[in-house]
Design an enzyme around this catalytic site. Sequence first.
Site: not given
Ligand code: PLP
Length: 415
Positions: A126, A202, A205, A228, A370
Amino acid sequence: MSAPRLDVAAIKKDFPILEREVHGGRLVYLDSANTSQKPRAVLDAMARYYEQSNANVHRGTYLIAEEATAALEGARAKVARFIGASAAREIVFTKNATEALNLVAKAWGRANLHAGDVAVLTELEHHANIVPWHQLHDELGIELRWIPVLPSGHLDLRDLEALVEGAKVVSFAAMSNVLGTILPVEQLVTAAHAAGAIAVVDASQLVPHVATDVQAWGADFVAFTGHKMCGPTGIGVLWGTEAILDATPPFLTGGEMILNVTKEGFTPNEIPWKFEAGTPPIAEAVGLGAAVDYLTGLGMDAVRAHEVELTAYALRVLHEQFGDDLTIHGPSEAIERGGVLSFTFDDVHPHDLTQVFDEHGVCVRAGHHCAKPLMRVLGAPATARASLYVYNDEADVDALSDAIAAAADFFGASR
Ligand SMILES: Cc1ncc(COP(=O)(O)O)c(C=O)c1O
């Protein structure tokens, strides 16, 4: 022993928003990888906090201020238990996962990386786990290396040892938000450490869907986001080992992260407060604590078993109905992925698809999610992405299938 099953009909009733109608029909929410819906238990906990105990934390000497502090710190302890942390002080509350990952890059990275140092990412990250490292490339001259993604949606780990050789940091998603692929976290952490690098995961998910044990992973930092996982927006988590958090300088400064300030300088607070500048997201922490209680009550093994079963159903039904007109990206086996189904249908643009879905009450996200470097690897500028959670059932997947059929009719796609 097989995991207990979820009672999805009962779970649906826990989520007030699922009672509402859209466009004259029921709401079919299939966008939980974007943000999940919130159960009444979370909404009630936050309302109760504001109605009964609202005060600023760590400062007051009166009853409700003490209650607010206990609520914030109690939530921290719940989150710590939920992910297998060894202590609540390893849990730093941030605004979201993006801020948590920025904290790692900007605070740990600026203190530990220099020109020519290597950070290894994967092609499926992401943007939240790419752009902060790009910034360090621009600012410090660090080099980025990329672990490739295979057409199957898995990582290509054949050259892993060579890719991580000499690296200072290996930072990767535990589960892809586009492909659903579950990454081999422990293998990547081991490879990072063998090369002398720190491992940053990270888990945005993964944590909402799969029982997580950060100590078993052995990583140095793990980031995820509250909204999430049935929690509210405005709160994320950075877990770090006590050693690395102690050794990392503060990120944002002011307020609660201070132990002492003089005209000459400042002394930062202890962890985790050292990283929590200003008034923290108190009600949001309370909501996240309630979300953790809710998911714990369902049982994370049951959550995962439900999602594997429903994902397998979706893969089967959609393939049977649409054959090669529908391309679903990512691993073909449900057990290797989360309930994230990114797809393209014939030559219909994903945004057009999801607009038709909306008329049927089916909420699905379209776009690059993203993850633009991954979209380039997939050769698709955008996909439609349906994502499943604890409140989805086969009827929701059938509604998606009907909506795809309606879009096919509408756009006259070849079938
Ligand atoms: C894999 C991953 N990392 C990071 C994020 C970022 O999350 P946030 O927008 O809550 O900071 C997301 C959100 O879609 C994600 O799917």
